[in-house]
Design a protein around this motif. Structure first.
Motif, PDB file in Angstrom:
ATOM      1  N   PRO A  28       0.848  -1.131  -0.268  1.00 31.18           N
ATOM      2  CA  PRO A  28       0.234   0.095  -0.047  1.00 31.18           C
ATOM      3  C   PRO A  28       0.906   1.366   0.062  1.00 31.18           C
ATOM      4  N   ILE A  29       2.046   1.180   0.459  1.00 34.51           N
ATOM      5  CA  ILE A  29       2.799   2.534   0.665  1.00 34.51           C
ATOM      6  C   ILE A  29       3.158   3.092  -0.588  1.00 34.51           C
ATOM      7  N   ILE A  30       3.357   2.124  -1.917  1.00 35.42           N
ATOM      8  CA  ILE A  30       3.771   2.624  -3.127  1.00 35.42           C
ATOM      9  C   ILE A  30       2.476   3.287  -3.749  1.00 35.42           C
ATOM     10  N   THR A  31       1.301   3.295  -3.422  1.00 34.76           N
ATOM     11  CA  THR A  31       0.446   3.918  -3.844  1.00 34.76           C
ATOM     12  C   THR A  31       0.126   5.450  -3.102  1.00 34.76           C
ATOM     13  N   CYS A  32       1.016   5.780  -2.645  1.00 36.03           N
ATOM     14  CA  CYS A  32       1.379   7.188  -1.906  1.00 36.03           C
ATOM     15  C   CYS A  32       2.273   8.109  -2.735  1.00 36.03           C
ATOM     16  N   PHE A  33       1.939   9.421  -2.529  1.00 35.63           N
ATOM     17  CA  PHE A  33       3.042  10.416  -2.977  1.00 35.63           C
ATOM     18  C   PHE A  33       3.907  10.576  -1.834  1.00 35.63           C
ATOM     19  N   LEU A  34       5.216  10.585  -1.876  1.00 36.92           N
ATOM     20  CA  LEU A  34       6.166  10.913  -0.915  1.00 36.92           C
ATOM     21  C   LEU A  34       6.757  12.301  -1.075  1.00 36.92           C
ATOM     22  N   PHE A  35       6.287  13.037   0.122  1.00 40.73           N
ATOM     23  CA  PHE A  35       7.004  14.578   0.025  1.00 40.73           C
ATOM     24  C   PHE A  35       8.096  14.699   0.853  1.00 40.73           C
ATOM     25  N   ARG A  36       9.085  15.203   0.263  1.00 43.08           N
ATOM     26  CA  ARG A  36      10.477  14.985   1.105  1.00 43.08           C
ATOM     27  C   ARG A  36      10.848  16.471   1.100  1.00 43.08           C
ATOM     28  N   VAL A  37      11.126  17.394   2.236  1.00 42.01           N
ATOM     29  CA  VAL A  37      11.735  18.608   2.320  1.00 42.01           C
ATOM     30  C   VAL A  37      13.430  18.414   2.596  1.00 42.01           C
ATOM     31  N   VAL A  38      14.162  18.779   1.926  1.00 41.24           N
ATOM     32  CA  VAL A  38      15.591  18.837   2.283  1.00 41.24           C
ATOM     33  C   VAL A  38      16.033  20.270   1.946  1.00 41.24           C
ATOM     34  N   GLU A  39      16.650  20.895   2.947  1.00 42.43           N
ATOM     35  CA  GLU A  39      17.147  22.122   2.979  1.00 42.43           C
ATOM     36  C   GLU A  39      16.110  23.214   2.407  1.00 42.43           C
ATOM     37  N   LYS A  40      14.917  22.760   2.959  1.00 45.88           N
ATOM     38  CA  LYS A  40      13.572  23.659   2.559  1.00 45.88           C
ATOM     39  C   LYS A  40      13.470  23.615   1.026  1.00 45.88           C
ATOM     40  N   LYS A  41      13.892  22.752   0.315  1.00 43.92           N
ATOM     41  CA  LYS A  41      13.430  22.607  -1.075  1.00 43.92           C
ATOM     42  C   LYS A  41      12.470  21.116  -1.154  1.00 43.92           C
ATOM     43  N   THR A  43      10.622  17.868  -2.870  1.00 43.45           N
ATOM     44  CA  THR A  43      10.613  16.852  -4.024  1.00 43.45           C
ATOM     45  C   THR A  43       9.570  16.078  -3.768  1.00 43.45           C
ATOM     46  N   VAL A  44       8.781  15.938  -4.661  1.00 45.04           N
ATOM     47  CA  VAL A  44       7.623  14.886  -4.534  1.00 45.04           C
ATOM     48  C   VAL A  44       8.202  13.700  -5.404  1.00 45.04           C
ATOM     49  N   VAL A  45       7.589  12.185  -4.999  1.00 48.24           N
ATOM     50  CA  VAL A  45       8.482  11.001  -5.516  1.00 48.24           C
ATOM     51  C   VAL A  45       7.053  10.258  -5.459  1.00 48.24           C
ATOM     52  N   ALA A  46       7.223   9.678  -6.801  1.00 42.57           N
ATOM     53  CA  ALA A  46       6.306   8.353  -6.881  1.00 42.57           C
ATOM     54  C   ALA A  46       7.126   7.249  -7.359  1.00 42.57           C
ATOM     55  N   SER A  47       6.770   5.914  -7.148  1.00 38.15           N
ATOM     56  CA  SER A  47       7.461   4.879  -7.224  1.00 38.15           C
ATOM     57  C   SER A  47       6.674   3.500  -7.320  1.00 38.15           C
ATOM     58  N   ASP A  48       6.915   2.591  -8.235  1.00 38.46           N
ATOM     59  CA  ASP A  48       6.173   1.183  -8.434  1.00 38.46           C
ATOM     60  C   ASP A  48       7.070   0.221  -8.200  1.00 38.46           C
ATOM     61  N   LEU A  49       8.589   0.650  -7.832  1.00 38.23           N
ATOM     62  CA  LEU A  49       9.746  -0.376  -7.357  1.00 38.23           C
ATOM     63  C   LEU A  49      10.550  -0.303  -8.695  1.00 38.23           C
ATOM     64  N   ASP A  50       9.816  -0.543  -9.880  1.00 43.47           N
ATOM     65  CA  ASP A  50      10.790  -0.717 -10.877  1.00 43.47           C
ATOM     66  C   ASP A  50      10.828   0.712 -11.937  1.00 43.47           C
ATOM     67  N   VAL A  51      10.176   1.700 -11.458  1.00 40.58           N
ATOM     68  CA  VAL A  51      10.119   3.037 -12.011  1.00 40.58           C
ATOM     69  C   VAL A  51       9.923   4.025 -10.975  1.00 40.58           C
ATOM     70  N   THR A  52      10.822   4.900 -10.856  1.00 36.80           N
ATOM     71  CA  THR A  52      10.902   6.159  -9.673  1.00 36.80           C
ATOM     72  C   THR A  52      10.998   7.578 -10.437  1.00 36.80           C
ATOM     73  N   LEU A  53      10.043   8.410  -9.989  1.00 44.80           N
ATOM     74  CA  LEU A  53       9.980   9.710 -10.539  1.00 44.80           C
ATOM     75  C   LEU A  53      10.177  10.625  -9.443  1.00 44.80           C
ATOM     76  N   GLU A  54      11.001  11.534  -9.426  1.00 41.99           N
ATOM     77  CA  GLU A  54      11.194  12.721  -8.621  1.00 41.99           C
ATOM     78  C   GLU A  54      11.126  14.139  -9.092  1.00 41.99           C
ATOM     79  N   ILE A  55      10.300  14.898  -8.678  1.00 43.98           N
ATOM     80  CA  ILE A  55       9.959  16.186  -9.257  1.00 43.98           C
ATOM     81  C   ILE A  55      10.310  17.233  -8.135  1.00 43.98           C
ATOM     82  N   LYS A  56      11.077  18.397  -8.338  1.00 45.61           N
ATOM     83  CA  LYS A  56      11.242  19.377  -7.334  1.00 45.61           C
ATOM     84  C   LYS A  56      10.194  20.258  -7.777  1.00 45.61           C
TER      85      LYS A  56
END
Length: 370
Positions: A28-41, A43-56
Motif C-alpha cells: 500500500p505504501i507505493i500507492t502514496c506520494f512521498l513529500f520530502r523537504v531537504v534544505e527547505k526544498k 521534492t515529490v516522489v512516486a514509485s512502483d519499485l521498477d520506475v521512480t520519478l522525482e520532481i522538485k
C-alpha cells in the motif's frame, strides 16, 4: 512542518507523478506520494519499485521533513480546488490542507516505509534535446507489443551508434524505426526501455525545451532534466536484429495524400472482417483501389483514390488497424508506400515534415488474400 504552495503548480506535477503509481499492489505504501523537504526544498516522489520519478516543486517550506500521503484522495482534492495558495500543515499522523475554500484533513503514512530512491553507477551518458526525445518516443511507442512471453518486444529499443541514435519498436506485425543522425555516441550500446516509463516520460517532457541527460548501465537508465529525475529498470533481454526484417528492395511504390488515405481506410475498415480487419490495396498505374469485404455479414466497401504509382501493378492485403495507426502517427502531407510482393512487408515513409537529421521508416506485415 508547513508547506505553502500554489494549487495549480502542485496539481500539474502530481498529474505527471500519478502515472507511475500502480493500480494494484500488495504494498500500500507505493500507492502514496512521498513529500520530502531537504534544505527547505520540496521534492515529490512516486514509485512502483521498477520506475521512480522525482520532481522538485517550487514552494515555501518552514523546515525539513518527510511524509507519505494517499495519492488518489490527495490528488482529487488538489485538482478540485481553484488556483489558489495552499498551506499544508503536517503533524505526526495528520495532514491539514488549508485553502480559501476550506480546511481538510487526511491521514499520512510513515515516510521511512516508502521505497528508497534507487542509485546506480552510470557507465555511459549523453544529452538529447527534450523535444527530440519526446518526438522519438511518441513516434515509436505505439508499435510496442503486449506479449509478456516476448518481453523484448514490449519496450522501445535505443540503439546507440557512432553515427546516429536509433529508436525501434515492434510487435512482430508492425515496426517503427526512427533515426536521429545528429546524435552520436563514442561507443555502441543497445538497451530496451519498458513502455510504462516511456509513457511517464512523454508526459513529463511535454512543453520542455531543455536538454535531457540520459545515463545508463547494464540494468538501469535515468533521465535528468530541469527539476525532474526519472529512473527505471531496463528489460533484461536482447533485441532482435531489426534491420534483417526490413526489405531492402521494394520497386513497386505509390505516393499519396496521407490524410486522404487515412480517411478512406477508416471508412472502408467498417466493412472489413471482424477477425482479420483486412483491407486490400490494389495499385494499378496511378490509380489505387481500397477494398474490404466481410462475407459473414454480407458487407463490402470499395473506394478509388489517385496516387503517383511506380513499378508493377500490385494487389496486397493489410490489417487496416495497423495501417491507420501508422498513418495517424505521421504528420507529413504525403507518404510513400513501397512494396515488393503480396507476401512481403510494406514500407511506409513520410515525404515531408522531417528535417535533415531525422528519418522515419514504418513496416507493416501483409495479411494473406484468400
Amino acid at each position: 512542518m508547513e508547506i505553502i504552495i500554489e494549487s495549480q503548480t502542485l496539481a500539474k506535477n502530481l498529474n505527471v507523478l500519478k502515472k507511475v503509481i500502480p493500480s494494484s499492489t500488495p504494498m500500500p505504501i507505493i500507492t502514496c506520494f512521498l513529500f520530502r523537504v531537504v534544505e527547505k526544498k520540496l521534492t515529490v516522489v512516486a514509485s512502483d519499485l521498477d520506475v521512480t520519478l522525482e520532481i522538485k516543486v517550487e514552494c515555501q517550506c518552514s523546515e525539513d521533513g518527510a511524509f507519505a500521503v494517499a495519492s488518489d484522495i490527495f490528488m482529487e482534492m488538489v485538482k478540485s480546488l481553484p488556483n489558489e495558495v495552499l498551506t499544508l500543515r503536517i503533524s505526526e499522523k495528520e495532514l491539514e490542507i488549508a485553502s480559501l475554500s476550506g480546511n481538510y484533513k487526511m491521514a499520512i503514512d510513515n515516510a521511512n516505509e516508502f521505497p528508497k530512491t534507487p542509485s546506480f553507477e552510470e557507465k555511459n551518458s549523453l544529452s538529447v534535446a527534450a523535444h527530440v526525445l519526446n518526438k522519438a518516443f511518441t513516434k515509436t511507442m505505439f508499435a510496442t507489443g503486449t506479449d509478456d512471453l516476448r518481453m523484448m518486444l514490449t519496450g522501445v529499443c535505443l540503439d546507440f551508434k557512432k553515427d546516429s541514435l536509433v529508436f525501434v519498436a515492434t510487435d512482430a506485425n508492425k515496426l517503427v524505426k526512427y533515426t536521429r543522425n545528429d546524435i552520436k555516441s563514442e561507443n555502441e550500446h543497445q538497451f530496451i526501455i519498458p513502455k510504462k516509463p516511456i509513457m511517464v516520460l512523454i508526459g513529463a517532457l511535454t512543453g520542455k525545451d531543455s536538454d535531457v541527460k540520459i545515463g545508463f548501465n547494464e540494468t538501469n537508465v535515468s533521465f535528468v532534466f530541469d527539476d525532474t529525475v526519472l529512473m527505471c529498470r531496463l528489460i533484461d533481454a536482447k533485441y532482435p536484429p531489426y534491420e534483417n526484417v526490413i526489405p531492402k528492395e521494394n520497386p513497386n511504390t505509390l505516393e499519396i495524400s496521407r490524410t486522404e488515405l487515412l480517411a478512406s481506410l477508416k471508412r472502408i475498415s467498417i466493412f472489413s472482417n471482424r477477425m482479420t480487419h483486412q483491407v486490400i490495396i490494389d495499385k494499378k498505374g496511378n490509380s489505387l483501389t481500397i477494398l474490404a469485404e466481410d462475407k459473414d455479414y454480407n458487407s463490402k466497401g470499395v473506394e478509388n483514390l489517385t496516387c503517383i504509382g511506380d513499378g508493377e501493378d500490385l494487389k496486397i492485403g493489410f490489417n487496416s488497424r495497423f495501417l491507420s495507426e501508422m498513418l495517424s502517427n505521421l504528420t507529413s502531407d504525403k507518404v510513400k508506400i513501397a512494396m515488393s510482393a503480396p507476401t512481403r512487408a510494406g514500407i511506409i515513409t513520410p515525404l515531408s515534415g522531417e528535417d535533415d537529421n531525422e528519418n522515419t521508416t514504418m513496416l507493416v506485415m501483409p495479411v494473406m488474400i484468400n
